[in-house]
Design an enzyme around this catalytic site. Structure first.
Site, PDB file in Angstrom:
ATOM      1  N   GLY A  14      26.727 -31.949 -81.772  1.00  0.00           N
ATOM      2  CA  GLY A  14      25.457 -32.877 -81.991  1.00  0.00           C
ATOM      3  C   GLY A  14      24.218 -32.072 -81.898  1.00  0.00           C
ATOM      4  O   GLY A  14      24.192 -31.396 -80.888  1.00  0.00           O
ATOM      5  N   ARG A  75      30.614 -30.510 -87.245  1.00  0.00           N
ATOM      6  CA  ARG A  75      31.552 -30.832 -86.702  1.00  0.00           C
ATOM      7  C   ARG A  75      32.649 -29.777 -87.552  1.00  0.00           C
ATOM      8  O   ARG A  75      32.714 -30.709 -88.666  1.00  0.00           O
ATOM      9  CB  ARG A  75      31.979 -32.124 -86.249  1.00  0.00           C
ATOM     10  CG  ARG A  75      30.544 -32.539 -85.393  1.00  0.00           C
ATOM     11  CD  ARG A  75      31.181 -33.934 -84.720  1.00  0.00           C
ATOM     12  NE  ARG A  75      29.887 -34.617 -84.146  1.00  0.00           N
ATOM     13  CZ  ARG A  75      29.450 -34.376 -83.069  1.00  0.00           C
ATOM     14  NH1 ARG A  75      29.909 -33.592 -81.880  1.00  0.00           N
ATOM     15  NH2 ARG A  75      28.428 -35.034 -82.571  1.00  0.00           N
ATOM     16  N   ASP A 106      30.727 -29.768 -75.051  1.00  0.00           N
ATOM     17  CA  ASP A 106      32.156 -29.438 -74.386  1.00  0.00           C
ATOM     18  C   ASP A 106      32.962 -28.883 -75.590  1.00  0.00           C
ATOM     19  O   ASP A 106      34.122 -28.168 -75.255  1.00  0.00           O
ATOM     20  CB  ASP A 106      32.879 -30.640 -73.579  1.00  0.00           C
ATOM     21  CG  ASP A 106      32.711 -31.859 -74.302  1.00  0.00           C
ATOM     22  OD1 ASP A 106      32.128 -31.916 -75.321  1.00  0.00           O
ATOM     23  OD2 ASP A 106      33.159 -32.766 -73.487  1.00  0.00           O
ATOM     24  N   THR A 129      23.028 -30.238 -75.442  1.00  0.00           N
ATOM     25  CA  THR A 129      23.499 -31.683 -75.667  1.00  0.00           C
ATOM     26  C   THR A 129      22.808 -32.575 -75.049  1.00  0.00           C
ATOM     27  O   THR A 129      22.267 -32.321 -73.750  1.00  0.00           O
ATOM     28  CB  THR A 129      25.080 -31.891 -75.389  1.00  0.00           C
ATOM     29  OG1 THR A 129      25.453 -33.239 -75.161  1.00  0.00           O
ATOM     30  CG2 THR A 129      25.259 -31.332 -74.074  1.00  0.00           C
ATOM     31  N   ASP A 131      23.506 -35.413 -73.792  1.00  0.00           N
ATOM     32  CA  ASP A 131      24.381 -36.084 -72.850  1.00  0.00           C
ATOM     33  C   ASP A 131      24.376 -35.740 -71.199  1.00  0.00           C
ATOM     34  O   ASP A 131      24.466 -36.398 -70.637  1.00  0.00           O
ATOM     35  CB  ASP A 131      25.823 -36.028 -73.331  1.00  0.00           C
ATOM     36  CG  ASP A 131      25.926 -36.691 -74.587  1.00  0.00           C
ATOM     37  OD1 ASP A 131      25.106 -37.379 -75.165  1.00  0.00           O
ATOM     38  OD2 ASP A 131      27.038 -36.452 -75.320  1.00  0.00           O
ATOM     39  N   ASP A 133      26.408 -33.730 -69.847  1.00  0.00           N
ATOM     40  CA  ASP A 133      27.682 -34.073 -69.438  1.00  0.00           C
ATOM     41  C   ASP A 133      28.558 -32.736 -69.121  1.00  0.00           C
ATOM     42  O   ASP A 133      29.793 -32.744 -69.326  1.00  0.00           O
ATOM     43  CB  ASP A 133      28.689 -35.081 -70.476  1.00  0.00           C
ATOM     44  CG  ASP A 133      28.703 -34.357 -71.678  1.00  0.00           C
ATOM     45  OD1 ASP A 133      27.922 -33.423 -71.951  1.00  0.00           O
ATOM     46  OD2 ASP A 133      29.248 -35.013 -72.626  1.00  0.00           O
ATOM     47  N   ARG A 175      27.479 -40.918 -74.915  1.00  0.00           N
ATOM     48  CA  ARG A 175      29.123 -40.809 -74.861  1.00  0.00           C
ATOM     49  C   ARG A 175      29.722 -41.401 -73.743  1.00  0.00           C
ATOM     50  O   ARG A 175      29.366 -42.652 -73.395  1.00  0.00           O
ATOM     51  CB  ARG A 175      29.448 -39.575 -75.492  1.00  0.00           C
ATOM     52  CG  ARG A 175      29.084 -39.179 -77.097  1.00  0.00           C
ATOM     53  CD  ARG A 175      30.157 -38.071 -77.327  1.00  0.00           C
ATOM     54  NE  ARG A 175      30.145 -37.135 -76.732  1.00  0.00           N
ATOM     55  CZ  ARG A 175      30.690 -35.816 -77.010  1.00  0.00           C
ATOM     56  NH1 ARG A 175      31.268 -35.821 -78.168  1.00  0.00           N
ATOM     57  NH2 ARG A 175      30.841 -34.794 -76.076  1.00  0.00           N
TER      58      ARG A 175
HETATM   59  P1  ATP Z   1      28.002 -32.767 -78.390  1.00  0.00           P
HETATM   60  O1  ATP Z   1      28.340 -32.827 -76.880  1.00  0.00           O
HETATM   61  O2  ATP Z   1      26.700 -32.721 -78.618  1.00  0.00           O
HETATM   62  O3  ATP Z   1      29.235 -33.742 -79.321  1.00  0.00           O
HETATM   63  P2  ATP Z   1      30.041 -30.769 -78.969  1.00  0.00           P
HETATM   64  O4  ATP Z   1      30.116 -29.465 -79.016  1.00  0.00           O
HETATM   65  O5  ATP Z   1      31.267 -31.541 -77.752  1.00  0.00           O
HETATM   66  O6  ATP Z   1      28.857 -31.376 -78.706  1.00  0.00           O
HETATM   67  P3  ATP Z   1      32.076 -31.469 -80.813  1.00  0.00           P
HETATM   68  O7  ATP Z   1      31.909 -32.080 -81.966  1.00  0.00           O
HETATM   69  O8  ATP Z   1      32.940 -32.103 -79.823  1.00  0.00           O
HETATM   70  O9  ATP Z   1      30.569 -31.202 -80.191  1.00  0.00           O
HETATM   71  O10 ATP Z   1      32.504 -29.956 -80.940  1.00  0.00           O
HETATM   72  C1  ATP Z   1      31.912 -29.118 -81.811  1.00  0.00           C
HETATM   73  C2  ATP Z   1      33.040 -28.048 -82.557  1.00  0.00           C
HETATM   74  O11 ATP Z   1      33.732 -27.386 -81.669  1.00  0.00           O
HETATM   75  C3  ATP Z   1      33.992 -28.903 -83.554  1.00  0.00           C
HETATM   76  O12 ATP Z   1      33.424 -29.709 -84.659  1.00  0.00           O
HETATM   77  C4  ATP Z   1      34.883 -28.018 -83.712  1.00  0.00           C
HETATM   78  O13 ATP Z   1      34.520 -27.097 -84.765  1.00  0.00           O
HETATM   79  C5  ATP Z   1      35.006 -27.108 -82.420  1.00  0.00           C
HETATM   80  N1  ATP Z   1      36.018 -27.530 -81.495  1.00  0.00           N
HETATM   81  C6  ATP Z   1      36.008 -28.886 -80.857  1.00  0.00           C
HETATM   82  N2  ATP Z   1      37.099 -28.850 -80.021  1.00  0.00           N
HETATM   83  C7  ATP Z   1      38.220 -27.836 -80.402  1.00  0.00           C
HETATM   84  C8  ATP Z   1      39.158 -27.295 -80.290  1.00  0.00           C
HETATM   85  N3  ATP Z   1      40.186 -28.124 -79.433  1.00  0.00           N
HETATM   86  N4  ATP Z   1      39.721 -26.148 -80.932  1.00  0.00           N
HETATM   87  C9  ATP Z   1      38.879 -25.775 -81.623  1.00  0.00           C
HETATM   88  N5  ATP Z   1      37.668 -25.864 -81.992  1.00  0.00           N
HETATM   89  C10 ATP Z   1      37.019 -27.098 -81.289  1.00  0.00           C
END
Ligand code: ATP
Length: 324
Positions: A14, A75, A106, A129, A131, A133, A175
């Site tokens: 995000g 994503r 994360d 982020t 959040d 978190d 979240r």
């Molecule tokens: P936010 O907290 O703002 O949502 P985030 O980094 O947690 O940010 P996610 O959409 O969960 O957002 O993860 C970002 C990207 O990281 C995903 O779209 C994916 O490409 C990659 N990713 C997440 N989990 C995995 C995984 N288990 N293995 C490989 N790539 C991953």
């Protein structure tokens, strides 16, 4: 002396206000240290599809004050597959990219950990982020701006609530984390705050609403989006219990992600951007740069993504004490 000559940066997950300030800091810190810098578009999507361009001092000019991310974010489902990550590795090898800085949450760090495991690429993460978190940093980039956006919106809703003698249930982002809800609740004088980390004690909330001044003109209940029931259900329950109340719901939504980053987020992003590049040059990898008690720290990804403990109980108590 580091062997790193080429570093690429991406934003993922995000979007959060202050991501641009972090990109600027990473690019300029790299150039300051004699590194060739690259930008990857749309997070891991751009890595898989080879959407990578060189960046110079000018490509990050005049962005520190802008919300969103000039590199865009996404994503990526492809990066979650072994084939997708193999394709990503081939793309960075083609450009002789030796190391990455990933700005996100994360999920972004989970993906980075896998990439390091499989291809041994040095990667440092920056917490971006709204959040807040992640463990290993007091604040994530974007959180301060987001809570100030919420506070501004709730203040405005309070004006109309006060004029019409209404109770507003306001749903905010975060979240699985109730930190946005709790801090904005304290700073707007909310009558109650519902967060996913704590089971909702409806009886106590109803009792509190009943025992507060009968002539209160307005009441504000903040509900975190990760709360089991969400703003609409909470509003329904309150209305059922207090048929005489004029209950309204406001879901603040994506407004919380946008806007100019606050001073605090810009400084945090600038510090963490420089720290991430210098961390890579010192030989670090698989860690998130963070700020704890105003000092730069590095936390292994697997620890950073552990969900932080429940918010300080003192904060929840403060809401109760001050909403008399
Ligand atoms: P936010 O907290 O703002 O949502 P985030 O980094 O947690 O940010 P996610 O959409 O969960 O957002 O993860 C970002 C990207 O990281 C995903 O779209 C994916 O490409 C990659 N990713 C997440 N989990 C995995 C995984 N288990 N293995 C490989 N790539 C991953």
């Amino acid at each position: 002396m580091s062997n790193i000559k080429n570093i690429a940066v991406l934003t993922s997950g995000g979007d959060a206000p202050g991501m641009n300030a972090a990109i600027r800091a990473v690019v300029r810190a790299g150039i300051y240290h004699g590194i060739n810098m690259f930008g990857i578009k749309r997070g891991y999507d751009g890595l898989v599809n080879g959407d990578i361009t060189a960046m110079d001092v000018k490509s990050v000019a005049n962005i520190i004050q802008r919300g969103g991310t000039i590199l865009k974010t996404a994503r990526s489902t492809e990066f979650k597959t072994v084939e997708g990550r193999k394709q990503a590795y081939e793309n960075i090898k083609k450009l002789n990219i030796d190391a990455l800085v990933v700005i996100g949450g994360d999920g972004t760090f989970t993906g980075a950990s896998k990439f390091i495991e499989e291809f041994n690429i040095p990667i440092i993460g920056i917490p971006g982020t709204i959040d807040n978190d992640l463990a290993g940093t007091d604040f994530t980039i974007g959180y301060d701006t987001a809570i100030n956006t919420v506070v501004d919106a709730v203040d405005k809703i309070r004006d109309t609530a006060e004029s019409h003698d209404r109770l507003f249930v306001i749903e905010v982002m975060g979240r699985d984390s109730g930190l946005i809800a709790l801090r904005s609740g304290i700073s707007t004088g909310a009558e109650a705050v519902l967060i996913p980390e704590l089971e909702v004690d409806y009886e106590a909330i109803m009792k509190r609403l009943d025992s507060t001044r009968k002539n209160k003109s307005s009441r504000i209940i903040i509900v975190a989006e990760g709360d089991e029931e969400g703003g609409l259900v909470v509003a329904e329950k309150i209305q059922k219990n207090f048929p005489s109340y004029d209950v309204r719901v406001s879901i603040l939504g994506h407004i919380q992600r946008g806007g100019k980053p606050s001073c605090m987020d810009r400084v945090l992003a600038s510090r963490l951007g420089v720290a991430a590049v210098e961390g890579l040059l010192e030989g670090r990898k698989g860690e998130m740069a963070g700020l704890v008690c105003s000092k730069i720290t590095f936390t292994p990804f697997h620890k950073a993504i552990k969900h932080i403990d429940a918010p300080d109980e003192n904060l929840t108590r403060i809401v109760e004490i001050l909403s008399l």
